[in-house]
Scaffold this motif. Structure first.
Motif: not given
Length: 134
Positions: A98-117
Protein backbone atom coordinates in the motif's frame (compact mmCIF):
# COMPACT_ATOMS: atom_id res chain seq x y z
CA UNK A 1 -11.86 5.97 -0.35
CA UNK A 2 -9.43 4.80 -3.04
CA UNK A 3 -6.37 2.92 -1.83
CA UNK A 4 -3.31 2.78 -4.08
CA UNK A 5 -0.29 0.52 -4.00
CA UNK A 6 2.71 -0.66 -5.97
CA UNK A 7 5.66 -3.00 -6.11
CA UNK A 8 9.10 -1.98 -4.83
CA UNK A 9 10.46 -0.92 -8.23
CA UNK A 10 7.23 0.85 -9.26
CA UNK A 11 6.66 -1.14 -12.47
CA UNK A 12 3.31 -2.44 -11.19
CA UNK A 13 0.67 -0.22 -9.62
CA UNK A 14 -2.88 -0.89 -8.49
CA UNK A 15 -5.84 0.73 -6.82
CA UNK A 16 -9.06 -0.40 -5.17
CA UNK A 17 -12.08 1.09 -3.46
CA UNK A 18 -10.80 0.50 0.10
CA UNK A 19 -13.61 -1.82 1.21
CA UNK A 20 -12.63 -5.16 2.72
CA UNK A 21 -11.16 -6.92 5.74
CA UNK A 22 -7.65 -6.62 7.15
CA UNK A 23 -6.16 -9.77 8.68
CA UNK A 24 -2.88 -10.97 10.13
CA UNK A 25 -2.05 -14.56 9.13
CA UNK A 26 0.61 -16.59 10.93
CA UNK A 27 0.32 -19.81 8.87
CA UNK A 28 3.54 -21.42 7.71
CA UNK A 29 2.74 -20.71 4.05
CA UNK A 30 2.39 -16.99 4.77
CA UNK A 31 5.68 -17.06 6.67
CA UNK A 32 7.40 -18.28 3.50
CA UNK A 33 5.78 -15.54 1.43
CA UNK A 34 6.52 -12.77 3.94
CA UNK A 35 10.09 -13.78 4.73
CA UNK A 36 9.29 -15.12 8.19
CA UNK A 37 6.78 -12.76 9.73
CA UNK A 38 3.00 -12.95 9.72
CA UNK A 39 1.29 -11.84 6.55
CA UNK A 40 -0.43 -8.46 6.86
CA UNK A 41 -3.17 -8.90 4.28
CA UNK A 42 -6.25 -7.06 3.07
CA UNK A 43 -9.08 -9.02 1.45
CA UNK A 44 -11.15 -7.05 -1.04
CA UNK A 45 -13.52 -7.79 -3.93
CA UNK A 46 -11.95 -8.30 -7.35
CA UNK A 47 -14.69 -6.14 -8.89
CA UNK A 48 -13.39 -3.03 -7.07
CA UNK A 49 -9.73 -3.75 -7.82
CA UNK A 50 -7.68 -2.53 -10.83
CA UNK A 51 -4.12 -2.92 -12.06
CA UNK A 52 -3.35 0.62 -13.27
CA UNK A 53 0.19 -0.02 -14.50
CA UNK A 54 1.94 -3.23 -15.49
CA UNK A 55 0.86 -6.82 -15.03
CA UNK A 56 2.10 -9.21 -12.34
CA UNK A 57 3.44 -12.69 -12.95
CA UNK A 58 1.79 -15.59 -11.17
CA UNK A 59 2.90 -18.74 -9.39
CA UNK A 60 0.87 -21.63 -7.96
CA UNK A 61 2.43 -24.67 -6.28
CA UNK A 62 1.60 -28.04 -7.73
CA UNK A 63 0.74 -30.96 -5.51
CA UNK A 64 -1.43 -28.98 -3.11
CA UNK A 65 -5.10 -29.79 -2.72
CA UNK A 66 -6.09 -26.12 -2.58
CA UNK A 67 -3.25 -24.20 -4.22
CA UNK A 68 -3.29 -20.43 -4.02
CA UNK A 69 -1.96 -18.28 -6.85
CA UNK A 70 0.69 -15.75 -5.85
CA UNK A 71 1.00 -12.54 -7.87
CA UNK A 72 4.36 -10.78 -7.93
CA UNK A 73 6.41 -8.24 -9.88
CA UNK A 74 8.58 -9.98 -12.49
CA UNK A 75 11.25 -7.29 -12.18
CA UNK A 76 11.76 -6.75 -8.43
CA UNK A 77 9.97 -9.83 -7.06
CA UNK A 78 7.64 -7.97 -4.71
CA UNK A 79 4.77 -10.18 -3.53
CA UNK A 80 1.66 -8.17 -4.37
CA UNK A 81 -1.39 -10.36 -3.90
CA UNK A 82 -2.86 -13.84 -3.60
CA UNK A 83 -5.84 -15.47 -5.28
CA UNK A 84 -7.49 -18.25 -3.29
CA UNK A 85 -9.94 -20.86 -4.63
CA UNK A 86 -11.73 -20.53 -1.26
CA UNK A 87 -12.60 -16.91 -2.15
CA UNK A 88 -13.01 -16.78 -5.94
CA UNK A 89 -14.48 -13.26 -5.97
CA UNK A 90 -11.71 -11.77 -3.81
CA UNK A 91 -8.11 -10.68 -4.10
CA UNK A 92 -5.85 -10.76 -1.03
CA UNK A 93 -3.43 -7.83 -1.11
CA UNK A 94 -0.14 -7.49 0.76
CA UNK A 95 -0.48 -4.46 3.03
CA UNK A 96 3.23 -3.64 2.69
CA UNK A 97 2.56 -2.70 -0.94
CA UNK A 98 0.00 0.00 0.00
CA UNK A 99 1.20 3.56 -0.59
CA UNK A 100 0.09 4.17 3.02
CA UNK A 101 0.33 0.91 5.01
CA UNK A 102 -0.32 2.79 8.27
CA UNK A 103 -4.05 2.35 7.56
CA UNK A 104 -3.71 -1.39 8.35
CA UNK A 105 -5.58 -2.47 11.46
CA UNK A 106 -6.24 -6.23 11.52
CA UNK A 107 -9.77 -7.35 12.36
CA UNK A 108 -8.31 -10.66 13.59
CA UNK A 109 -5.22 -12.87 13.55
CA UNK A 110 -5.38 -16.43 12.28
CA UNK A 111 -3.28 -19.60 12.36
CA UNK A 112 -1.72 -18.66 15.66
CA UNK A 113 -0.92 -22.39 16.00
CA UNK A 114 1.97 -21.69 13.60
CA UNK A 115 3.24 -18.54 15.36
CA UNK A 116 6.98 -18.19 15.86
CA UNK A 117 8.42 -16.86 19.15
CA UNK A 118 9.21 -13.50 17.50
CA UNK A 119 5.68 -12.92 16.13
CA UNK A 120 3.59 -10.29 17.90
CA UNK A 121 -0.19 -10.19 18.25
CA UNK A 122 -1.61 -6.67 18.38
CA UNK A 123 -3.31 -5.97 21.70
CA UNK A 124 -7.08 -6.42 21.58
CA UNK A 125 -7.12 -8.22 18.22
CA UNK A 126 -9.10 -11.51 18.29
CA UNK A 127 -6.83 -14.49 17.55
CA UNK A 128 -7.74 -17.92 16.18
CA UNK A 129 -5.75 -21.15 16.31
CA UNK A 130 -6.69 -21.88 12.68
CA UNK A 131 -9.13 -19.71 10.72
CA UNK A 132 -11.91 -17.55 12.08
CA UNK A 133 -14.43 -20.13 10.84
CA UNK A 134 -12.73 -23.29 12.16
Amino acid sequence: MTVKGRCYCGDIKYEFDGEGTAIQCHCRECQYISGGHPNAAFITAKKGFRWIQGEPKSFARTGLEVARTRLFCPRCGTSLATLSPRFPEAIILKVGTFDDPSTFKPAFAQYTCDMQPFHVLPEGVPAYDKTKTS
